[in-house]
Design a protein around this motif. Sequence first.
Motif, PDB file in Angstrom:
ATOM      1  N   TRP A 199       4.188  -6.775  -2.939  1.00  0.00           N
ATOM      2  CA  TRP A 199       3.244  -6.371  -3.987  1.00  0.00           C
ATOM      3  C   TRP A 199       2.328  -5.272  -3.439  1.00  0.00           C
ATOM      4  CZ3 TRP A 199       3.164  -7.817  -9.037  1.00  0.00           C
ATOM      5  CH2 TRP A 199       2.064  -7.397  -9.797  1.00  0.00           C
ATOM      6  N   PRO A 200       2.168  -4.166  -4.165  1.00  0.00           N
ATOM      7  CA  PRO A 200       1.333  -3.061  -3.665  1.00  0.00           C
ATOM      8  C   PRO A 200      -0.117  -3.476  -3.476  1.00  0.00           C
ATOM      9  CG  PRO A 200       1.904  -2.744  -5.981  1.00  0.00           C
ATOM     10  CD  PRO A 200       2.732  -3.881  -5.493  1.00  0.00           C
ATOM     11  N   ALA A 201      -0.734  -2.968  -2.417  1.00  0.00           N
ATOM     12  CA  ALA A 201      -2.115  -3.343  -2.092  1.00  0.00           C
ATOM     13  C   ALA A 201      -3.101  -2.933  -3.185  1.00  0.00           C
ATOM     14  CB  ALA A 201      -2.513  -2.717  -0.760  1.00  0.00           C
ATOM     15  N   ASP A 202      -2.826  -1.812  -3.871  1.00  0.00           N
ATOM     16  CA  ASP A 202      -3.744  -1.331  -4.911  1.00  0.00           C
ATOM     17  C   ASP A 202      -3.403  -1.867  -6.298  1.00  0.00           C
ATOM     18  OD1 ASP A 202      -1.410   0.001  -5.338  1.00  0.00           O
ATOM     19  OD2 ASP A 202      -2.260   2.022  -5.203  1.00  0.00           O
ATOM     20  N   ASN A 203      -2.407  -2.768  -6.355  1.00  0.00           N
ATOM     21  CA  ASN A 203      -1.978  -3.385  -7.627  1.00  0.00           C
ATOM     22  C   ASN A 203      -1.460  -2.361  -8.638  1.00  0.00           C
ATOM     23  OD1 ASN A 203      -2.646  -6.056  -6.857  1.00  0.00           O
ATOM     24  ND2 ASN A 203      -4.790  -5.696  -7.380  1.00  0.00           N
ATOM     25  N   LYS A 204      -1.075  -1.193  -8.153  1.00  0.00           N
ATOM     26  CA  LYS A 204      -0.534  -0.156  -9.031  1.00  0.00           C
ATOM     27  C   LYS A 204       0.959   0.010  -8.750  1.00  0.00           C
ATOM     28  CE  LYS A 204      -4.816   2.506  -9.558  1.00  0.00           C
ATOM     29  NZ  LYS A 204      -5.448   3.832  -9.378  1.00  0.00           N
ATOM     30  N   ILE A 205       1.760  -0.082  -9.798  1.00  0.00           N
ATOM     31  CA  ILE A 205       3.207   0.022  -9.661  1.00  0.00           C
ATOM     32  C   ILE A 205       3.689   1.280 -10.378  1.00  0.00           C
ATOM     33  CG2 ILE A 205       5.422  -1.102 -10.098  1.00  0.00           C
ATOM     34  CD1 ILE A 205       3.807  -3.733 -10.370  1.00  0.00           C
ATOM     35  N   PRO A 206       4.398   2.167  -9.697  1.00  0.00           N
ATOM     36  CA  PRO A 206       4.961   3.345 -10.390  1.00  0.00           C
ATOM     37  C   PRO A 206       6.034   2.889 -11.372  1.00  0.00           C
ATOM     38  CG  PRO A 206       5.766   3.208  -8.130  1.00  0.00           C
ATOM     39  CD  PRO A 206       4.716   2.153  -8.257  1.00  0.00           C
ATOM     40  N   PHE A 207       5.719   2.957 -12.652  1.00  0.00           N
ATOM     41  CA  PHE A 207       6.611   2.400 -13.678  1.00  0.00           C
ATOM     42  C   PHE A 207       7.587   3.420 -14.245  1.00  0.00           C
ATOM     43  CE2 PHE A 207       7.453   0.326 -17.871  1.00  0.00           C
ATOM     44  CZ  PHE A 207       7.932  -0.880 -17.368  1.00  0.00           C
ATOM     45  N   VAL A 208       7.290   4.710 -14.089  1.00  0.00           N
ATOM     46  CA  VAL A 208       8.154   5.748 -14.670  1.00  0.00           C
ATOM     47  C   VAL A 208       9.589   5.678 -14.137  1.00  0.00           C
ATOM     48  CG1 VAL A 208       8.464   8.232 -15.025  1.00  0.00           C
ATOM     49  CG2 VAL A 208       6.170   7.257 -15.044  1.00  0.00           C
ATOM     50  N   PRO A 209       9.808   5.405 -12.829  1.00  0.00           N
ATOM     51  CA  PRO A 209      11.191   5.292 -12.355  1.00  0.00           C
ATOM     52  C   PRO A 209      11.983   4.209 -13.090  1.00  0.00           C
ATOM     53  CG  PRO A 209       9.705   5.494 -10.497  1.00  0.00           C
ATOM     54  CD  PRO A 209       8.847   5.311 -11.710  1.00  0.00           C
TER      55      PRO A 209
END
Length: 233
Positions: A199-209
Amino acid sequence: MLIIIEFMLGASFGSFITAIVTRQLRGESIIFPRSHCDSCQKQLQVRDLIPVLGYLSLRGKCRFCHASIAKASFIAELLVGTIFVVQAVSLPNFLSLATVLILIYLSLFDIKRKQVPSAGLILLFVVCVICHQHTLPQLLIAIGCYAVIQLINRWQTFLGNGDIDIFFCLWLPLSIAHLLWILCISCVIALGYLIVAPWPADNKIPFVPFITAAYIIMLHFGTYLVPLISQFP
C-alpha cells in the motif's frame, strides 16, 4: 511482414511517448538535446534507438557507462507494439489507437507524478469529441452528472479529478455499458494490484494505468461484454 511493420510502428510510438513524458518531467525540450544516456550524458547511437531491439542488444545497459537503462520505455514499446498488431492499423481504428496512445501518455505521467497533465486531457477530449455518438440531450445530462460528481468529489474525495475527466471523455465515443465495464474492470485490476503491491505511503494510487488497461480490454472484448448489460443506451 505486415505484422512486423505494425509492431515496430507501435513500438516507435511507445518509445516516443516515454521520451516525451521523461523530458517534460525534467523540464527539457522535446527536440533538443538529442537522445542521450541519463548517467554519462553521452549521445546514443542510431542502432541504440531502434525500439525493442536496441534495448535487447544492449541488454538493458548503456553502451558507454554500462548503467542500467530504465525499463519503462522498453515495456511501453512492447505494449504499444502489441496493441498495434492486435488492433490493426487502419483508418477506422485510427481514433481508437490515438485514444490508447493518449491514455498511455497520461498513465506514465500518473505513475511518475500521480497527476495528469491538462494538455493530455484536452487532447483526449478533442479525440473523443470527434467520434462522439450521443444526442444533445444526452450530452447535457452527462455534463450535469459530471459537474455533480466533481462537486461531490471535492467534498469527499473518492477518485482523482483527472480520473473523472478521463471517464467523461471515454463516455463520449462509447455507451454507458462500455463505461460501466471500463469502471468495473479498472477497479478489479486495481484491487489485484493492491493485493500484490504494498500500500502506498501517501495513500495515493495512480489509477489511470488501470483505466487504460480496462479500455484496451474493452476494445477487444466489448462485443462480448456489452450485451450482458445491453439495456443501457
